[in-house]
Write an enzyme that holds these catalytic residues in place. Structure first.
Site, PDB file in Angstrom:
ATOM      1  N   GLU A   1       0.664  -1.225  -0.068  1.00  0.00           N
ATOM      2  CA  GLU A   1       0.167  -0.068  -0.130  1.00  0.00           C
ATOM      3  C   GLU A   1       0.830   1.328  -0.045  1.00  0.00           C
ATOM      4  OE1 GLU A   1      -3.986  -1.668   2.227  1.00  0.00           O
ATOM      5  OE2 GLU A   1      -2.391  -0.795   3.380  1.00  0.00           O
TER       6      GLU A   1
ATOM      7  N   CYS B   1       3.332   8.310   1.066  1.00  0.00           N
ATOM      8  CA  CYS B   1       4.042   7.446   2.266  1.00  0.00           C
ATOM      9  C   CYS B   1       4.279   6.239   1.389  1.00  0.00           C
ATOM     10  CB  CYS B   1       2.934   7.378   3.333  1.00  0.00           C
ATOM     11  SG  CYS B   1       3.500   6.351   4.478  1.00  0.00           S
TER      12      CYS B   1
ATOM     13  N   CYS C   1       7.098  -6.816   6.776  1.00  0.00           N
ATOM     14  CA  CYS C   1       8.191  -6.518   7.733  1.00  0.00           C
ATOM     15  C   CYS C   1       8.756  -7.784   8.394  1.00  0.00           C
ATOM     16  CB  CYS C   1       7.852  -5.270   8.618  1.00  0.00           C
ATOM     17  SG  CYS C   1       9.324  -4.654   9.397  1.00  0.00           S
TER      18      CYS C   1
ATOM     19  N   CYS D   1       7.507  -5.205  15.778  1.00  0.00           N
ATOM     20  CA  CYS D   1       7.237  -4.341  16.760  1.00  0.00           C
ATOM     21  C   CYS D   1       5.804  -4.771  17.163  1.00  0.00           C
ATOM     22  CB  CYS D   1       7.400  -2.823  16.339  1.00  0.00           C
ATOM     23  SG  CYS D   1       8.878  -2.459  15.532  1.00  0.00           S
TER      24      CYS D   1
ATOM     25  N   CYS E   1       2.663  -2.821  15.895  1.00  0.00           N
ATOM     26  CA  CYS E   1       2.529  -2.312  14.529  1.00  0.00           C
ATOM     27  C   CYS E   1       1.865  -3.564  13.598  1.00  0.00           C
ATOM     28  CB  CYS E   1       3.816  -2.330  13.831  1.00  0.00           C
ATOM     29  SG  CYS E   1       3.943  -2.057  12.148  1.00  0.00           S
TER      30      CYS E   1
HETATM   31  N1  SAH Z   1       9.785   0.172   9.742  1.00  0.00           N
HETATM   32  C1  SAH Z   1      10.113   1.764   9.667  1.00  0.00           C
HETATM   33  C2  SAH Z   1       9.104   2.605   8.880  1.00  0.00           C
HETATM   34  C3  SAH Z   1       7.733   2.273   8.726  1.00  0.00           C
HETATM   35  S1  SAH Z   1       6.562   2.524  10.006  1.00  0.00           S
HETATM   36  C4  SAH Z   1       9.815   2.096  11.179  1.00  0.00           C
HETATM   37  O1  SAH Z   1       9.517   1.511  12.004  1.00  0.00           O
HETATM   38  O2  SAH Z   1      10.312   3.537  11.549  1.00  0.00           O
HETATM   39  C5  SAH Z   1       6.270   4.193  10.158  1.00  0.00           C
HETATM   40  C6  SAH Z   1       5.926   4.768  11.494  1.00  0.00           C
HETATM   41  O3  SAH Z   1       4.613   4.178  12.104  1.00  0.00           O
HETATM   42  C7  SAH Z   1       6.809   4.246  12.762  1.00  0.00           C
HETATM   43  O4  SAH Z   1       7.382   5.138  13.496  1.00  0.00           O
HETATM   44  C8  SAH Z   1       5.992   3.207  13.511  1.00  0.00           C
HETATM   45  O5  SAH Z   1       6.636   2.845  14.716  1.00  0.00           O
HETATM   46  C9  SAH Z   1       4.623   3.893  13.334  1.00  0.00           C
HETATM   47  N2  SAH Z   1       3.695   2.830  13.696  1.00  0.00           N
HETATM   48  C10 SAH Z   1       3.601   1.538  13.568  1.00  0.00           C
HETATM   49  N3  SAH Z   1       2.158   1.051  13.968  1.00  0.00           N
HETATM   50  C11 SAH Z   1       1.642   1.957  14.455  1.00  0.00           C
HETATM   51  C12 SAH Z   1       0.425   2.144  14.857  1.00  0.00           C
HETATM   52  N4  SAH Z   1      -0.390   1.018  15.165  1.00  0.00           N
HETATM   53  N5  SAH Z   1      -0.191   3.425  15.351  1.00  0.00           N
HETATM   54  C13 SAH Z   1       0.679   4.276  15.340  1.00  0.00           C
HETATM   55  N6  SAH Z   1       1.840   4.387  14.675  1.00  0.00           N
HETATM   56  C14 SAH Z   1       2.407   3.270  14.268  1.00  0.00           C
HETATM   57 FE1  SF4 Z   2       8.398  -3.135  10.868  1.00  0.00          FE
HETATM   58 FE2  SF4 Z   2       8.539  -2.280  13.587  1.00  0.00          FE
HETATM   59 FE3  SF4 Z   2       8.364  -0.493  11.549  1.00  0.00          FE
HETATM   60 FE4  SF4 Z   2       6.184  -1.920  11.903  1.00  0.00          FE
HETATM   61  S1  SF4 Z   2       6.846  -0.499  12.912  1.00  0.00           S
HETATM   62  S2  SF4 Z   2       6.988  -1.375   9.804  1.00  0.00           S
HETATM   63  S3  SF4 Z   2       7.210  -3.936  12.439  1.00  0.00           S
HETATM   64  S4  SF4 Z   2      10.112  -1.847  11.818  1.00  0.00           S
END
Ligand code: SAH
Ligand code: SF4
Length: 397
Positions: free
Chosen positions: A120, A133, A140, A144, A147
């Site tokens: 997406e 974005c 991934c 986390c 996420c």
């Molecule tokens: N993998 C990279 C980039 C993609 S995630 C990273 O983790 O930085 C982009 C941002 O969205 C990151 O800061 C991530 O922690 C945040 N994010 C992920 N899941 C989320 C959620 N459910 N609510 C709010 N932010 C979220």
């Molecule tokens: Fe991957 Fe963590 Fe970023 Fe989600 S927040 S995309 S699991 S690195």
């Protein structure tokens, strides 16, 4: 002694990319493009000029076919057509939110036995900018705990063409190429964030090549200062991406103590907060004019106390930083809740009083599930049970 930690950072084997029979020229460097022209018999001394023409057609005019390339000879177009395409990811669905946010579901070639992948890509219009974005992986490999993308089973690195191709798709769909027929001719896509699906620094080469294409002055031409890469903290690759591309950096910090960050962002066990912040201090080109963004997702009663805010300010003391508070976006099966609004305000006020701009990121496109961390292909789910089992395994190892 540090306990032995065997976090399954790679939750599944990475799938290898199987290129289509007729490959796309989108995503190649100039040198590789010239080499491909050589492969189809373009004489040595013509290659640079032909590559230049193709570059302009692909990245400035957004040509979707060789047939449009009117200053390329007919024979040459036929030869190109026979061997290559200028395809980008295929749009399978487009959703438009009532706040103007758009989300595209894109299909990519799969594992060579007919299984396609989906990613997406989201466009967020604001008054002074339009931000795209972009995803860097299908799913991934990291895990986390808050996420949604991290719950996806299959993972494949995107190619440089598939990453830069998302910008091209957005320009196609928004009619945003150079000869755009609007009153002031302003571009719609002005900023890029690598905050979609995937960990960009786990797909280093393709991400780097795509960033160089996005910022190429003779092509897509989006300034490096308007491109931000977000990472969960792959420390060894932070300095490299800065040195090789000069883009802006965002760090998904989310916690100020290793114990909690180990849980929220398991990669922290490999690269703890101190090492991560050291890498930030040394980020090439970081200055008060080019601050590093620290993303901090607000999780109710988990990381949102005033003590957390205080420690955050202390940790970032000697780093040119800005802090971006992200209200947690819940997803089906998620174990967290978003902090209450007055908590978020108090947190933000403390940070502000300490001298930081601390915008709270307004969730956009909620009605189409386009907000941060909600991007995920529905087809490739890891069930909550499977995921919890995986995490439990990781914790006991
Ligand atoms: N993998 C990279 C980039 C993609 S995630 C990273 O983790 O930085 C982009 C941002 O969205 C990151 O800061 C991530 O922690 C945040 N994010 C992920 N899941 C989320 C959620 N459910 N609510 C709010 N932010 C979220
Ligand atoms: Fe991957 Fe963590 Fe970023 Fe989600 S927040 S995309 S699991 S690195």
């Amino acid at each position: 002694m540090t306990p032995h930690i065997a976090i399954p950072l790679e939750k599944t084997a990475l799938e290898t990319y199987v290129p289509p029979a007729k490959p796309s020229l989108v995503g190649l460097s100039r040198a590789d493009l010239m080499a491909r022209l050589g492969d189809i018999g373009v004489p040595d001394k013509q290659r640079r000029m032909r590559a230049q023409q193709l570059w302009h057609w692909m990245y400035v005019r957004g040509a979707n076919s060789f047939a449009e390339m009117s200053n390329v000879s007919k024979d040459m177009r036929a030869a190109l057509e026979q061997h290559f395409t200028v395809d980008r990811p295929e749009v399978v669905a487009e959703q438009v939110s009532n706040d103007g946010t758009r989300k595209w579901l894109l299909r990519l070639p799969g594992d060579g036995v007919g299984r396609a992948h989906e990613i997406e890509c989201v466009y967020i219009p604001e008054t002074d900018r339009g931000t795209l974005c972009v995803s860097s992986q299908v799913g991934c490999t990291l895990n986390c705990s808050f996420c949604h993308t991290g719950t996806q089973r299959l993972v494949r690195n995107l190619t440089a063409g598939e990453i830069v191709g998302q910008v091209m798709v957005a320009r196609d769909r928004l009619n945003d190429w150079v000869d755009r027929d609007t009153p002031n001719g302003n571009r719609l896509v002005t900023n890029i964030v690598l905050m979609g699906m995937g960990e960009p620094l786990y797909n280093f080469d393709a991400v780097r090549d795509a960033l160089l294409l996005m910022s190429d002055g003779e092509g897509i031409g989006i300034s490096r200062r308007r491109i931000t890469l977000s990472t969960s903290g792959v420390v060894p690759n932070i300095a490299r991406i800065g040195a090789e591309t000069g883009v802006m950096l965002a760090i998904s910090l989310h916690a100020v103590r290793d114990e909690l960050r180990n849980e929220l962002v398991p990669l922290n066990r490999k690269y703890p907060i101190r090492e991560l912040l050291d890498a930030c201090r040394n980020y090439p080109g970081a200055s008060n004019a080019r601050r590093i963004t620290f993303e901090y997702v607000m999780l109710k009663d988990v990381n949102d106390s005033l003590d957390d805010a205080k420690l955050l300010v202390k940790l970032l003391k000697d780093i040119p930083a800005k802090i971006n508070l992200i209200p947690f976006n819940p997803w089906p099966g998620s174990r967290y809740e978003c902090s209450d609004w007055d908590r978020i305000e108090k947190f933000s006020e403390y940070i502000f009083s300490a001298g930081y701009s601390s915008p709270v990121r307004t969730p956009r496109g909620r009605d189409i599930l386009a907000a941060c961390g909600q991007l995920k292909s529905e087809t490739e789910k890891l069930s909550v049970r499977e995921r919890d089992a995986l995490r439990a395994m990781a914790m006991t190892d």
